[in-house]
Design a protein around this motif. Structure first.
Motif, PDB file in Angstrom:
ATOM      1  N   GLY A  37      -2.131   2.017   1.947  1.00  0.00           N
ATOM      2  CA  GLY A  37      -2.549   3.155   1.132  1.00  0.00           C
ATOM      3  C   GLY A  37      -3.052   4.316   1.971  1.00  0.00           C
ATOM      4  N   GLY A  86       0.816  -1.212   0.000  1.00  0.00           N
ATOM      5  CA  GLY A  86       0.000   0.000   0.000  1.00  0.00           C
ATOM      6  C   GLY A  86       0.843   1.252   0.000  1.00  0.00           C
ATOM      7  N   VAL A 102      -2.955  -3.893   1.956  1.00  0.00           N
ATOM      8  CA  VAL A 102      -2.826  -2.889   0.895  1.00  0.00           C
ATOM      9  C   VAL A 102      -3.655  -1.649   1.227  1.00  0.00           C
TER      10      VAL A 102
END
Length: 499
Positions: A363, A243, A359
């Motif tokens: 992010g 991420g 992920v």
């Protein structure tokens, strides 16, 4: 030996009827054919998902052509994939239901793809969210075919084949979207979905090959749950780096679109290919530590180097190569764990949802760091901290996995023993279980993780005869699986024989 005599030489199956070589060959071919069909169908679908739905280049190119910011839709889509993976096992409980989900979803994906030939609207958001949820369900439901289409010790190869093919196809779709038109890339992706639908139509829908977990493993549900939780924690933590890569590393090299459009997945594919074809005698657990080191060096290189093409080669090769090692690691571990539960979609769905959650969290962390005007080295230091935590978690994870998954390609203890010690263990096992000469030969090949077909070929006997001997061996040791047999063989010599 003529056909009649050969049939007479076959041991009786449980129903008391002889099984001919022709029927065995037909059954083997059916399994091989199922494996090929499921890999092709799932790879074509996954290529569409990776290139379009899951933060794909086609979607970004389409949004860019309309000067639209896709950030909210991307976040909602990833969250919906997470939900689909996590919840699939609650609704899809049979192979027949899995096939029905594939067919209906692939047609729906083709329909929602049509919406993106028009300017952004509420249908874009609705299509991304609902499509992502169903896509997550399709990924989890593939567990039924992963389980029935391949013997457990070969699932690492089936997974690698699917991941390699889907990523190669994804690269082609990305390049079409960037160098031709986003709409051309989307049209090609829809053709792949149509191909996936055609292959899925031919998939078998019987549930005979998807049996429930052995009774010995049902009794260890607490251990299985603990292992799955620990594995998910490990996956979440290490994929936070993925991420961060999307939010921090990739934007820094966005000016190199001519390079990033195709090269970013090449190290990933290369790592999958290398891991798939490694000899079993190589201890893959050491490679996991190498993968962690590659992630750390990747972020160090990102901080230390400039933003040139050469720097991108270094950073991306290290990061995506490590991602290939670890993706195949937990995909294949989850593939082995399918034997531990009567509904394989639950195991695969929960495990891969941890990947998507990592992920998603990475992010969010990367986006928060950037929006707060924090310089890039700070997210990089966070990534290095994640690497350190991963190093701490890996040894106990290996211990937990080894306790339940003896013989997994990454964790096979027996294959790591010197040849002389392996021979000694086999001889002690033969005396321990009072095995006949032929049973000892079959047991020795079982310990080498060979399939029944391979054992039959090596000993020049039928596959059904192999099953007969294996059944006798398991009975003499009081076990129900190869894993339990290896576990007994690796015990101390003073262990009392089974009752």
């Amino acid at each position: 030996m003529d056909g009649a005599n050969r049939q007479k030489s076959q041991p009786l199956c449980e129903g008391g009827e002889g099984v001919t070589e022709n029927r065995i060959n037909q059954r083997i071919w059916a399994v091989v054919n199922e494996r090929r069909l499921s890999v092709l169908a799932h790879s074509l679908f996954s290529a569409w998902m990776l290139a379009f739905l899951f933060e794909g280049q086609i979607f970004y190119s389409l949004a860019g052509s309309y000067k639209s910011n896709p950030a909210v839709m991307v976040f909602c889509g990833v969250a919906a994939i997470f939900a689909g993976l996590l919840l699939c096992g609650l609704f899809i409980k049979t192979k027949k239901a899995a096939k029905r989900l594939f067919l209906c979803s692939y047609l729906f994906f083709i329909a929602i793809s049509l919406v993106f030939f028009f300017p952004p609207s509420v249908f874009w958001t609705g299509g991304i969210i609902l499509g992502s949820f169903l896509a997550g369900g399709c990924v989890a439901a593939w567990a039924f075919y992963l389980k029935s289409g391949t013997p457990k010790n070969d699932r690492i190869k089936m997974v690698a084949d699917m991941l390699i093919l889907s990523n190669v196809l994804m690269i082609l779709l990305n390049m079409a979207a960037i160098y031709l038109l986003p709409q051309i890339g989307l049209a090609l992706a829809m053709l792949m979905l149509l191909g996936a639908f055609m292959f899925a139509l031919k998939l078998p829908a019987d549930d005979n090959a998807v049996s429930s977990a052995p009774s010995g493993q049902k009794e260890n549900l607490v251990g299985i749950a603990r292992l799955l939780i620990f594995l998910c924690l490990f996956i979440v933590i290490i994929t936070i780096n993925s991420g961060l890569m999307y939010q921090v590393v990739n934007p820094a090299f966005s000016h190199l679109e001519w390079l990033t459009s195709w090269y970013w997945a090449i190290p990933y594919i290369a790592a999958l290919f290398i891991m798939r074809n490694l000899p079993r005698k190589i201890n893959r657990s050491y490679i996991l530590y190498v993968g962690i080191a590659m992630i750390g060096f990747s972020f160090i290189a990102f901080v230390s180097l400039d933003r040139s093409a050469a720097s991108y080669f270094v950073v991306n090769t290290l990061m995506l190569g490590a991602c290939g090692v670890y993706d195949l690691f937990w995909w294949s571990i989850l593939g082995e764990m399918l034997e531990l539960h009567k509904n394989p979609a639950k195991i695969l769905g929960i495990g891969l949802s941890a990947n998507v959650l990592g992920v998603l969290l990475g992010g969010l962390i990367g986006n928060a760091a950037i929006s707060s005007n924090i310089h890039s080295p700070d997210p990089t230091l966070l990534a290095l901290a994640v690497v350190c935590v991963t190093l701490v978690l890996l040894p106990p994870l290996h211990k937990h996995l080894s306790s339940l998954l003896k013989g997994h390609a990454y964790l096979s203890e027996f294959s790591e023993l010197p040849k002389q010690e392996q021979t000694g263990q086999i001889e002690r096992a033969a005396r321990y279980g009072n095995l006949s000469e032929r049973e000892s030969q079959v047991a020795a090949l079982l310990f080498q993780a060979k399939t029944y077909k391979a054992i039959a070929g090596e000993l020049t006997i039928s596959e059904n005869t192999v099953k007969y001997y294996v059944k006798n061996i398991y009975s003499k040791f009081g076990v129900q699986s190869r894993a339990e047999l290896i576990h007994i063989v690796l015990k101390k010599e003073d262990t009392p024989p089974p009752a």
